[in-house]
Each structure stands twice: as C-alpha cells, then as structure tokens.
Design a protein around this motif. Structure first.
Motif, PDB file in Angstrom:
ATOM      1  N   ASP A  22       0.696  -0.744   0.140  1.00 14.49           N
ATOM      2  CA  ASP A  22       0.091   0.012   0.235  1.00 14.49           C
ATOM      3  C   ASP A  22       0.739   1.232  -0.238  1.00 14.49           C
ATOM      4  OD1 ASP A  22      -2.525   1.077   0.641  1.00 14.49           O
ATOM      5  OD2 ASP A  22      -1.858   2.272   2.230  1.00 14.49           O
ATOM      6  N   LYS A  23       1.639   1.237   0.734  1.00 10.98           N
ATOM      7  CA  LYS A  23       2.979   2.533   0.834  1.00 10.98           C
ATOM      8  C   LYS A  23       3.363   2.651  -0.286  1.00 10.98           C
ATOM      9  CE  LYS A  23       6.640   4.363   3.565  1.00 10.98           C
ATOM     10  NZ  LYS A  23       7.266   4.085   5.410  1.00 10.98           N
ATOM     11  N   ALA A  24       3.677   1.444  -1.239  1.00  9.92           N
ATOM     12  CA  ALA A  24       4.148   1.233  -2.575  1.00  9.92           C
ATOM     13  C   ALA A  24       3.173   2.028  -3.531  1.00  9.92           C
ATOM     14  CB  ALA A  24       5.011   0.755  -2.768  1.00  9.92           C
ATOM     15  N   GLY A  25       1.888   1.825  -2.876  1.00  7.22           N
ATOM     16  CA  GLY A  25       1.146   2.525  -4.218  1.00  7.22           C
ATOM     17  C   GLY A  25       0.805   1.694  -5.413  1.00  7.22           C
ATOM     18  N   ILE A  26       1.205   0.277  -4.331  1.00 11.89           N
ATOM     19  CA  ILE A  26       0.178  -1.087  -5.913  1.00 11.89           C
ATOM     20  C   ILE A  26      -0.482  -1.385  -5.734  1.00 11.89           C
ATOM     21  CG2 ILE A  26       1.668  -3.221  -5.859  1.00 11.89           C
ATOM     22  CD1 ILE A  26       3.532  -1.351  -6.760  1.00 11.89           C
ATOM     23  N   PHE A  46       3.416 -23.422  -0.152  1.00 12.95           N
ATOM     24  CA  PHE A  46       4.058 -23.254   1.538  1.00 12.95           C
ATOM     25  C   PHE A  46       3.013 -23.343   2.049  1.00 12.95           C
ATOM     26  CE2 PHE A  46       6.684 -19.562   0.303  1.00 12.95           C
ATOM     27  CZ  PHE A  46       5.893 -18.852   1.223  1.00 12.95           C
ATOM     28  N   GLU A  47       3.621 -23.155   3.067  1.00 10.10           N
ATOM     29  CA  GLU A  47       2.520 -22.921   4.542  1.00 10.10           C
ATOM     30  C   GLU A  47       2.313 -21.858   4.711  1.00 10.10           C
ATOM     31  OE1 GLU A  47       1.757 -24.033   9.168  1.00 10.10           O
ATOM     32  OE2 GLU A  47       3.539 -25.291   7.991  1.00 10.10           O
ATOM     33  N   GLY A  48       0.965 -21.558   4.940  1.00 11.98           N
ATOM     34  CA  GLY A  48       0.587 -19.613   4.705  1.00 11.98           C
ATOM     35  C   GLY A  48       0.568 -18.875   3.642  1.00 11.98           C
ATOM     36  N   VAL A  49       0.824 -19.252   2.057  1.00 11.40           N
ATOM     37  CA  VAL A  49       0.935 -19.183   1.430  1.00 11.40           C
ATOM     38  C   VAL A  49      -1.012 -18.245   1.128  1.00 11.40           C
ATOM     39  CG1 VAL A  49       0.951 -18.388  -1.578  1.00 11.40           C
ATOM     40  CG2 VAL A  49       3.188 -19.118   0.060  1.00 11.40           C
ATOM     41  N   ARG A  50      -1.565 -19.140   0.916  1.00 13.09           N
ATOM     42  CA  ARG A  50      -2.817 -19.524   0.464  1.00 13.09           C
ATOM     43  C   ARG A  50      -3.304 -18.058   0.937  1.00 13.09           C
ATOM     44  NH1 ARG A  50      -4.426 -25.459   0.242  1.00 13.09           N
ATOM     45  NH2 ARG A  50      -3.862 -25.841  -1.537  1.00 13.09           N
ATOM     46  N   GLU A  51      -3.295 -18.150   2.769  1.00  6.47           N
ATOM     47  CA  GLU A  51      -3.534 -17.309   3.517  1.00  6.47           C
ATOM     48  C   GLU A  51      -3.127 -15.930   3.367  1.00  6.47           C
ATOM     49  OE1 GLU A  51      -4.319 -20.871   4.697  1.00  6.47           O
ATOM     50  OE2 GLU A  51      -2.772 -19.734   4.568  1.00  6.47           O
ATOM     51  N   TRP A  52      -1.968 -15.766   2.993  1.00  5.41           N
ATOM     52  CA  TRP A  52      -0.923 -14.610   2.582  1.00  5.41           C
ATOM     53  C   TRP A  52      -2.276 -13.648   1.203  1.00  5.41           C
ATOM     54  CZ3 TRP A  52       1.539 -12.831  -1.522  1.00  5.41           C
ATOM     55  CH2 TRP A  52       2.705 -11.916  -1.776  1.00  5.41           C
ATOM     56  N   THR A  53      -2.303 -14.627   0.288  1.00 10.26           N
ATOM     57  CA  THR A  53      -2.763 -13.558  -0.504  1.00 10.26           C
ATOM     58  C   THR A  53      -4.460 -13.617  -0.717  1.00 10.26           C
ATOM     59  OG1 THR A  53      -3.409 -16.741  -2.003  1.00 10.26           O
ATOM     60  CG2 THR A  53      -1.595 -15.005  -2.235  1.00 10.26           C
ATOM     61  N   ARG A  54      -5.023 -14.477   0.051  1.00 10.37           N
ATOM     62  CA  ARG A  54      -6.606 -14.266   0.246  1.00 10.37           C
ATOM     63  C   ARG A  54      -6.980 -13.397   1.677  1.00 10.37           C
ATOM     64  NH1 ARG A  54      -7.176 -20.583   1.838  1.00 10.37           N
ATOM     65  NH2 ARG A  54      -8.183 -21.084  -0.348  1.00 10.37           N
ATOM     66  N   SER A  55      -6.089 -12.691   2.194  1.00  5.95           N
ATOM     67  CA  SER A  55      -5.871 -11.495   2.841  1.00  5.95           C
ATOM     68  C   SER A  55      -5.815 -10.335   2.234  1.00  5.95           C
ATOM     69  CB  SER A  55      -4.677 -11.045   4.666  1.00  5.95           C
ATOM     70  OG  SER A  55      -2.917 -11.193   4.315  1.00  5.95           O
ATOM     71  N   LEU A  56      -4.952 -10.811   0.819  1.00  6.29           N
ATOM     72  CA  LEU A  56      -4.513  -9.520   0.380  1.00  6.29           C
ATOM     73  C   LEU A  56      -6.051  -9.101  -0.512  1.00  6.29           C
ATOM     74  CD1 LEU A  56      -0.366  -9.834  -0.663  1.00  6.29           C
ATOM     75  CD2 LEU A  56      -0.928  -8.071   1.144  1.00  6.29           C
ATOM     76  N   GLU A  57      -5.969 -10.371  -1.061  1.00  3.95           N
ATOM     77  CA  GLU A  57      -7.479  -9.806  -1.722  1.00  3.95           C
ATOM     78  C   GLU A  57      -8.575  -9.072  -1.012  1.00  3.95           C
ATOM     79  OE1 GLU A  57      -6.780 -13.036  -5.835  1.00  3.95           O
ATOM     80  OE2 GLU A  57      -7.639 -13.887  -3.253  1.00  3.95           O
ATOM     81  N   ALA A  58      -8.480  -9.947  -0.228  1.00  2.00           N
ATOM     82  CA  ALA A  58      -9.759  -9.145   0.635  1.00  2.00           C
ATOM     83  C   ALA A  58      -9.030  -7.307   1.658  1.00  2.00           C
ATOM     84  CB  ALA A  58     -10.169  -9.556   2.679  1.00  2.00           C
ATOM     85  N   GLU A  59      -8.306  -7.249   1.147  1.00  2.00           N
ATOM     86  CA  GLU A  59      -7.895  -5.625   1.673  1.00  2.00           C
ATOM     87  C   GLU A  59      -7.536  -5.552  -0.140  1.00  2.00           C
ATOM     88  OE1 GLU A  59      -4.129  -5.694   2.373  1.00  2.00           O
ATOM     89  OE2 GLU A  59      -4.770  -6.992   4.544  1.00  2.00           O
ATOM     90  N   GLY A  60      -8.400  -5.489  -0.914  1.00  2.00           N
ATOM     91  CA  GLY A  60      -8.180  -5.010  -2.415  1.00  2.00           C
ATOM     92  C   GLY A  60      -7.135  -4.954  -3.643  1.00  2.00           C
ATOM     93  N   MET A  61      -6.174  -5.722  -3.581  1.00  2.00           N
ATOM     94  CA  MET A  61      -5.119  -6.241  -4.470  1.00  2.00           C
ATOM     95  C   MET A  61      -5.825  -7.268  -4.899  1.00  2.00           C
ATOM     96  SD  MET A  61      -1.579  -5.493  -3.948  1.00  2.00           S
ATOM     97  CE  MET A  61      -1.763  -4.762  -3.402  1.00  2.00           C
ATOM     98  N   LYS A  62      -5.410  -7.007  -5.966  1.00  2.00           N
ATOM     99  CA  LYS A  62      -5.461  -7.410  -7.384  1.00  2.00           C
ATOM    100  C   LYS A  62      -4.546  -8.736  -7.989  1.00  2.00           C
ATOM    101  CE  LYS A  62      -8.506  -4.505  -9.776  1.00  2.00           C
ATOM    102  NZ  LYS A  62      -8.709  -3.530 -10.229  1.00  2.00           N
ATOM    103  N   ILE A  63      -4.574 -10.069  -7.842  1.00  2.00           N
ATOM    104  CA  ILE A  63      -3.137 -11.008  -7.763  1.00  2.00           C
ATOM    105  C   ILE A  63      -3.428 -12.418  -9.021  1.00  2.00           C
ATOM    106  CG2 ILE A  63      -2.474 -12.594  -6.715  1.00  2.00           C
ATOM    107  CD1 ILE A  63      -2.679 -11.506  -3.722  1.00  2.00           C
ATOM    108  N   ILE A  64      -2.521 -12.200  -9.356  1.00  2.00           N
ATOM    109  CA  ILE A  64      -2.453 -13.637 -10.969  1.00  2.00           C
ATOM    110  C   ILE A  64      -1.018 -14.002 -10.506  1.00  2.00           C
ATOM    111  CG2 ILE A  64      -1.827 -11.510 -12.892  1.00  2.00           C
ATOM    112  CD1 ILE A  64      -3.130 -13.312 -14.794  1.00  2.00           C
ATOM    113  N   ILE A  65      -1.238 -14.987 -11.259  1.00  2.00           N
ATOM    114  CA  ILE A  65       0.389 -15.867 -11.479  1.00  2.00           C
ATOM    115  C   ILE A  65       0.851 -15.929 -12.597  1.00  2.00           C
ATOM    116  CG2 ILE A  65       0.855 -18.436 -11.661  1.00  2.00           C
ATOM    117  CD1 ILE A  65      -0.881 -18.864  -9.127  1.00  2.00           C
ATOM    118  N   VAL A  66       1.773 -15.151 -13.267  1.00  2.00           N
ATOM    119  CA  VAL A  66       2.568 -15.985 -14.153  1.00  2.00           C
ATOM    120  C   VAL A  66       3.813 -16.474 -14.013  1.00  2.00           C
ATOM    121  CG1 VAL A  66       4.335 -14.642 -16.519  1.00  2.00           C
ATOM    122  CG2 VAL A  66       1.921 -13.477 -14.638  1.00  2.00           C
TER     123      VAL A  66
END
Length: 169
Positions: A22-26, A46-66
C-alpha cells in the motif's frame, strides 16, 4: 537503476506485507510460482501462502500468477490457489506481464512482480517499470543452469546490500 536490480529484496513472499504494498502504491501483484509460492518440484503451495494471498485480496489487491511453465503444470496449481494465471509467460519478455496487467486491470507502474529469479522476474518487471520484489528461493534447484543463474544472482544481492547497507528484509 540497472535493469537487473530489484526495488527491494525480502527473505520470502510472506514477508511482503499489505502495508508495504500500500505504501508503495501497488494495486496489483504478479506472482511467480516455483521457489516463490511453492518449493520447486512440489505441487502444493508452501505453508501460509494461501492465507497470505487471501488476506491481500480482502484488502483489494488484484493478484495473478505468471509462469514460464506449461499450462498443464501451472493450471492445477493456480486452481488450488484460487488465482487466475498466465502460463508460458516468456519472462523476461514483457508480453506475458502486459497480458497479466490487462487481465487484472492494473497499469505496470501500479503493479509489483514478486519472484525468485533476477534474470526472468526482475528484468521482466523492470523492462515495464513495475515495482520489482526479489525473494530468496525456497530451495535451490539441482540443475546445472540454475547453479549458473544463482551464482550470477549473488552479485545482485551484493550490490543491493552495498546500496542498502546489508538490509535484506
């Protein structure tokens, strides 16, 4: 800044906080797979990754895998992660990364790429003016070409640490 230098280095993807992004304007994240979200050669994140992505998405982050890998290898993993993906991304070429930005609706300047390889993830992101985040690989691959890449990448870590006072976060 040299094309191979990341904006920041973290020890792993879970160390990248929503506050930092958020601070970086991402507004959007492009994530690499092998040695970033999962150990190379494994099928589970690896452990914790699903929860990490879900929490960021809950904050409005758009995420994609490349990934530069085949759809048959990345598709099932992306489904487990409940994330959209682009396979055969051809990193460091900008084409797959531009497609990812279009898919998630962000501009490159407002998008960060997170990956473990300088010569694919970081160069690709820097070519487009993305925010580039290098993470330490979860496990070193045993293949000869990766050993060469990792040796060359050690110079990037040294320059980064010299510039930032040994502050790999």
């Amino acid at each position: 800044m040299p094309i191979f230098m990341p904006d920041i280095i973290f020890p792993n993807i879970l160390s990248v906080s929503g506050h930092y992004l958020d601070k970086a304007g991402i507004e959007g994240l492009i994530l690499d797979v092998d040695n970033t979200l999962r150990v190379y050669g494994q099928w589970e994140p690896f452990e914790g990754v699903r929860e990490w992505t879900r929490s960021l998405e809950a904050e409005g982050m758009k995420i994609i895998i490349v990934s530069n890998n085949f759809p048959s290898r990345i598709g099932p993993f992306a489904a487990k992660m409940e994330l959209d993906y682009i396979a055969m991304g051809l990193k460091p070429s900008p084409w797959g990364l531009l497609r990812a930005c279009k898919k998630i609706g962000t501009r490159p300047k407002k998008t960060a790429i997170i990956g473990d390889q300088v010569f694919t993830d970081i160069i690709g992101g820097n070519l487009l003016g993305m925010h580039t985040i290098l993470v330490s690989p979860l496990k070193n691959e045993d293949k000869f070409i990766y050993n060469i890449k990792r040796t060359l990448e050690s110079g990037v870590y040294k320059k980064y640490n010299k510039r930032n006072g040994d502050n790999v976060l």
